[in-house]
Design an enzyme around this catalytic site. Structure first.
Site, short mmCIF file in Angstrom:
data_model
loop_
_atom_site.label_atom_id
_atom_site.label_comp_id
_atom_site.label_asym_id
_atom_site.label_seq_id
_atom_site.Cartn_x
_atom_site.Cartn_y
_atom_site.Cartn_z
N GLU A 144 48.41 40.09 40.01
CA GLU A 144 48.31 40.32 41.45
C GLU A 144 49.42 39.59 42.19
O GLU A 144 49.73 38.44 41.87
CB GLU A 144 46.94 39.83 41.94
CG GLU A 144 46.72 40.08 43.41
CD GLU A 144 45.25 39.85 43.79
OE1 GLU A 144 44.38 40.43 43.11
OE2 GLU A 144 45.00 39.10 44.73
N PHE B 24 51.35 38.98 46.28
CA PHE B 24 51.17 39.17 47.72
C PHE B 24 52.52 39.43 48.37
O PHE B 24 53.55 38.99 47.84
CB PHE B 24 50.45 37.97 48.36
CG PHE B 24 51.25 36.69 48.33
CD1 PHE B 24 52.20 36.41 49.33
CD2 PHE B 24 51.06 35.77 47.31
CE1 PHE B 24 52.93 35.23 49.29
CE2 PHE B 24 51.81 34.59 47.27
CZ PHE B 24 52.75 34.33 48.26
N PRO C 127 55.64 38.80 50.46
CA PRO C 127 56.27 37.66 51.14
C PRO C 127 56.70 38.08 52.55
O PRO C 127 56.76 39.27 52.86
CB PRO C 127 57.50 37.36 50.29
CG PRO C 127 57.35 38.17 49.04
CD PRO C 127 56.49 39.33 49.39
N LYS C 128 57.01 37.09 53.37
CA LYS C 128 57.32 37.43 54.76
C LYS C 128 58.79 37.72 55.03
O LYS C 128 59.11 38.39 55.99
CB LYS C 128 56.80 36.31 55.68
CG LYS C 128 55.27 36.34 55.68
CD LYS C 128 54.64 35.55 56.79
CE LYS C 128 53.14 35.81 56.79
NZ LYS C 128 52.34 34.60 56.69
N THR D 262 48.38 42.54 47.44
CA THR D 262 47.36 42.28 48.46
C THR D 262 47.78 42.83 49.81
O THR D 262 48.96 43.09 50.07
CB THR D 262 47.07 40.78 48.60
OG1 THR D 262 48.25 40.14 49.09
CG2 THR D 262 46.67 40.17 47.27
N TRP D 263 46.79 43.04 50.64
CA TRP D 263 47.00 43.60 51.97
C TRP D 263 47.02 42.44 52.95
O TRP D 263 46.13 41.59 52.91
CB TRP D 263 45.81 44.52 52.27
CG TRP D 263 45.98 45.39 53.47
CD1 TRP D 263 45.33 45.26 54.66
CD2 TRP D 263 46.82 46.53 53.59
NE1 TRP D 263 45.72 46.25 55.52
CE2 TRP D 263 46.64 47.06 54.88
CE3 TRP D 263 47.73 47.16 52.72
CZ2 TRP D 263 47.33 48.19 55.34
CZ3 TRP D 263 48.40 48.28 53.18
CH2 TRP D 263 48.21 48.79 54.47
N HIS E 48 45.73 46.89 47.60
CA HIS E 48 44.55 46.33 48.27
C HIS E 48 44.46 47.00 49.63
O HIS E 48 45.47 47.25 50.27
CB HIS E 48 44.71 44.82 48.48
CG HIS E 48 44.58 44.04 47.23
ND1 HIS E 48 43.99 42.81 47.18
CD2 HIS E 48 44.96 44.32 45.96
CE1 HIS E 48 44.03 42.34 45.94
NE2 HIS E 48 44.62 43.25 45.18
N ASP F 231 23.74 39.92 47.32
CA ASP F 231 25.15 40.22 47.09
C ASP F 231 25.32 41.14 45.88
O ASP F 231 26.11 42.08 45.89
CB ASP F 231 25.91 38.91 46.88
CG ASP F 231 27.39 39.11 47.13
OD1 ASP F 231 27.73 39.73 48.16
OD2 ASP F 231 28.20 38.67 46.28
N TYR G 190 45.65 36.08 39.31
CA TYR G 190 46.17 35.86 40.66
C TYR G 190 47.44 35.05 40.49
O TYR G 190 47.39 33.83 40.35
CB TYR G 190 45.14 35.09 41.50
CG TYR G 190 43.84 35.83 41.65
CD1 TYR G 190 43.78 37.03 42.36
CD2 TYR G 190 42.66 35.36 41.08
CE1 TYR G 190 42.59 37.73 42.49
CE2 TYR G 190 41.46 36.04 41.21
CZ TYR G 190 41.43 37.23 41.92
OH TYR G 190 40.27 37.92 42.05
#
Lengths: 614, 614
Positions: free
Chosen positions: B27, B29, B31-32, B58-59, B87, B172, B282
């Site tokens: 997974e 994410f 980056p900016k 990831t979103w 995601h 749950d 992750y």
């Protein structure tokens, strides 16, 4: 393909090679009896191995043998895969008959017509047209063009000494020009003996603006009476030295034949020196043309001329077909028949689209037509009293003592000779091998045994063996199968109710391929498991009862044994994917059969022991 | 392809091999910054060489980086060819935004969505849905199913210790069952540290009737602060020995990282022993996962896992594509872009249907996007004063002193190392080689340098060299070309006004193929002369001025020299069809270049002589 396009291709090849090479073609006539037709087919099969550019079949005068003409032309075009030109005469035919002949020709993939007026029926000396619109050959040329557009290639006849009925040589030349202008692609001449007459004729044609290829027709004198009759009928000039010589030897048949060959070679050499594009031989259904071609050194390495390991059909719809299942290796005509309705013929690879196509049904008629064992019947066992007798029959075949099996109808092919001993072992073990090929790694594409596709390529084959086997013996093979990760097998019983395979996704496998210069890898032979389990299963099982079995009374022991094999044996094939490692090393499929042999002989020993104990 | 289908395939493989093997997935994410995205791509390219079953992205919370998520997922799915799961959160999104994301994903061939509710935006502690119809992840699952039917594979999140906001663990679990029943194909769990908790969770799921695969999510601790924050946020249990140890080493970054790897390996071993189908890591965009996989011995021989010599796109419309032109060997992403509009992707062989397809145009933008030389710029010559300087640049590359050419953007590949010396010779002769491959005869398909297609096959390659050459030198090659019947060449100048070839019919040639067990011959690389003379010509000539040239001022000598090569040189390729004979023997293409070398050195001597005489 139109013959004119083949001629142009040959011209281009000559230009490219910077070397002149004349093509040649053979003319046949339809015999009157079925036996003679059968023997003509055999002759044609041999002669087309010399790679003529095309063959042609004459049209029975007055249409007497016209149906046979069409039957023969269809067989040679579609099934034997040699471009075939149909002679068609018009003056002695009704328009309906002409139409029927043309539409049947088209349907069977024939694309070339030699358009002729036709001679008067035997007996009649004077000429009389049946249909007033078909007075001359040109009427037929025009009719073909108007009714079939560009579909047919058309040849017309030229008369180097003028047609016997023409008013003058000049008028005859003019008629020829009109025939060409109306749509004749090229000219084949009437026979002649004096090459100067032919060469003058070509010059005269060129002078009045005929530009198409002019192919000399070569008569091969083989008997004196025939020669005499033909010479009289056509009124052609024959050099005095030829007639004198023939007069002298006329009663010695062998001498006449040899002299005929000699004369033809001499003529052809002169013609080739004058760079005629090709030579058209009136074979009179004899095969002495082979000697002439040998004399002219026109017979080339045939293997290097084979396009694929199988003979391609010359039907235009199959022109790009280049892959077939290995099952029909011995019965290419059967395969062509079974797939005749296909809308799509596989190119480059065998895909799921092909797997889904419908084959024609395997009927008793089909089997009898495509497995004619009549002429081999004397070689069949007189009676069969046990499966050992069947085994003996297969052993004889692989020992070279018999020339056929009902599945092959011919001796073991040159491509299989190197594994003869191994196939013999299988036969001795009671496995009835009906198809096989050895491993080939990096053979030259010109190799006599396995070559195809022209010069400069490399050929590969995976070992393939296909045989009938009893369940007990197959189970022994299965016991050892895990030791052979390089093997894929498929097995099926007669009604398809039992299937064994280690290829559950039914993947198609290439078993023969070649890498050449420009172009992609050619993959002409494949194993399609679906086809194997259905149509090929029906065909090869059917042979036990409907071909082999036909030789015996239905209630005989012999028949019952064949029926029993049919009912209880499995048809199995094995592909060995390791085409690289020689069989002496490693895990080749042959070792699997050695394991079977060992286990069977142990069983025998045990039996013997048991007997002793009793 | 849906990930659930990949999981099932793996299960079948395990069954067949009678050996349990867990898959793994990574997974990432978004980056900016752009620089970080670029460096993430490089990381992903390296990590997918470990053959994860899929990756996911990831979103951005609140959709802050959501556009980047889609951009990254498109690139990895379509261009890097790794199955990518997107995601998608719903509660913090409007319906329009969800719709847009799903339709863009579909358009780019993404077929897998991890459906999440989404966390509250940073700062907010309490949760509040933007769109009332998207309160929970299950709403998103249902929405995807109702709007896209079976197109998307859907994963849902599971919480081994219960979701932090859920009323109870049991409730749950019940929610999870509802998500699965609504269309979730499989479950990925939230991170945990105690494997017993995970295993109990799986058992609890089974007990209430959840039957789908449940994949543990593995967090790799790499820094203390991050770990602490995450543990607090998710309220997960961490074993005391782990927190104690981390407390102790928290200021030693290396020790923390090593400990993180150690903990993960330990957890994974336990999970694998319990036969979890796979492990989801992750990665936090780090590559320490490699060490974990090494520790678990899950890194296999990569070459044997390569399906083809190039990386396949994971876009579903390209799923059966299995042949490509060799030209884009160094720029597979460019090729995927250029052919993006194709309706038909070639299977098994490259045919005329493919030759007629339209490629996208080679624009300046295209070249800049797919040949990013920015980061290599320091390796480019500072200035170029003659073509010898260009030659020097190529010599440096083939000597291994430079790691890139504007055409390759990477060091000489492992597949070409054995002909390094020969390529060096060409560079010294002023021939600028931009693509090549050596002859390969019968290499194992698991060969590190040239293998592909799995175990048990044999690989073949024809020698291929592609280079820029001046007209004078090309004319010298032509002088000797007749001596090499085994060579096909194509040459073209920058605007296609001059074409030289000995393949006038533009036949496509296979230059890399493989024979395997079941199946047909694979032919993944071809040379298509039409494509070479048009689109590839535009691309490779364009690099001189639009990529290489961009480094220099337009009015500089350096640029003018590159422009001059662009305007006057030819792009030439040579295929040597003899892949069997070693180069020491016979007429391999390398001898052609030795003849060029000889002639060029004679010229030099003559020049020197002339100088002396003056």
């Amino acid at each position: 393909m139109k013959i004119i396009d083949r001629i142009k291709k040959q011209e281009e090849k000559n230009k490219k090679q910077k070397k002149f090479e004349a093509f040649f073609s053979f003319e046949f006539f339809p015999p009157k009896t079925t036996t003679r037709i059968e023997s003509l087919y055999e002759k044609i099969e041999r002669l087309i191995e010399l790679y003529p550019l095309y063959i042609d079949v004459t049209w029975g005068a007055g249409g007497s043998t016209s149906e046979k003409t069409l039957e023969i032309a269809t067989k040679t075009q579609k099934f034997l895969g040699i471009e075939t030109m149909l002679h068609l005469t018009c003056s002695n035919m009704t328009k309906e008959k002409v139409d029927k002949a043309l539409s049947q020709a088209k349907q069977n993939g024939i694309q070339n017509i030699l358009a002729l007026r036709g001679d008067p029926p035997q007996g009649d000396k004077e000429f009389k047209a049946i249909d007033s619109s078909f007075q001359h050959a040109i009427d037929l040329v025009k009719y073909i063009k108007s009714s079939y557009g560009d579909y047919f290639g058309i040849a017309v006849a030229g008369y180097p000494e003028g047609h016997s009925e023409a008013k003058s040589y000049e008028e005859d030349l003019q008629h020829l020009k009109e025939k060409v202008d109306a749509g004749g692609d090229f000219i084949i001449t009437q026979m002649f003996f004096d090459t100067n007459i032919f060469l003058k004729f070509v010059q005269d044609c060129r002078n009045i603006g005929i530009t198409c290829p002019i192919i000399p027709g070569i008569m091969i004198v083989a008997d004196y009476a025939g020669f005499k009759k033909m010479a009289d009928f056509t009124k052609m000039s024959v050099q005095k030295e030829i007639t004198d010589k023939l007069e002298k030897i006329k009663d010695d048949k062998v001498a006449v034949t040899n002299f005929g060959v000699e004369v033809a070679i001499d003529m052809c050499k002169k013609l080739i020196n004058s760079e005629v594009p090709g030579l058209h031989f009136y074979t009179l259904n004899r095969d002495n043309v082979t000697k002439i071609l040998e004399g002219l050194e026109l017979i080339q390495n045939c293997r290097s001329r084979r396009e694929y390991p199988w003979r391609k059909s010359a039907h235009p719809k199959r022109k790009d077909e280049n892959v077939r299942p290995i099952f029909w290796k011995n019965n290419s005509q059967g395969y062509i028949h079974l797939t005749d309705d296909w809308e799509y013929f596989p190119k480059h690879f065998w895909n799921t689209k092909v797997q889904k196509q419908q084959y024609k049904e395997i009927t008793e008629d089909y089997l009898k037509k495509f497995y004619r064992i009549e002429k081999y019947e004397k070689d069949l066992p007189e009676s069969i009293n046990s499966t050992e007798d069947v085994s003996k029959f297969f052993v004889d075949y692989y020992e070279g003592k018999k020339d056929f099996l009902p599945w092959t109808l011919k001796p073991l092919g040159i491509g299989n000779l190197i594994i003869k001993e191994k196939l013999l072992l299988l036969s001795k073990l009671g496995l009835f091998v009906i198809n096989s090929q050895p491993r080939i790694n990096e053979a030259l594409s010109t190799d006599d045994a396995v070559g195809f596709g022209g010069f400069g390529g490399f050929i590969y084959q995976k070992r393939y063996i296909e045989f009938f086997i009893s369940l007990e013996k197959m189970n022994i093979l299965f016991k050892y199968m895990d030791q052979f990760p390089n093997i894929t097998y498929h097995a099926v019983n007669h009604d398809g109710t039992k299937i064994f395979t280690n290829n559950p996704e039914n993947q198609t496998t290439t078993v023969c391929w070649g890498a050449f210069g420009c172009g992609e890898i050619k993959q002409p032979l494949i194993v399609d498991p679906i086809c194997f389990q259905t149509v090929w299963k029906n065909e090869s099982f059917g042979i036990w009862t409907n071909v082999f079995g036909q030789h015996y009374q239905k209630d005989s022991t012999s028949f019952k044994i064949l029926q029993d094999i049919h009912d209880n044996y499995f048809l199995m094939n094995i592909i060995d994917h390791d085409f690289v490692t020689p069989s002496q090393v490693g895990r080749s499929v042959w070792r699997l059969f050695l394991l079977l042999e060992k286990e069977l002989s142990n069983e025998n020993e045990n039996e013997n022991e048991n007997e002793k104990q009793i």
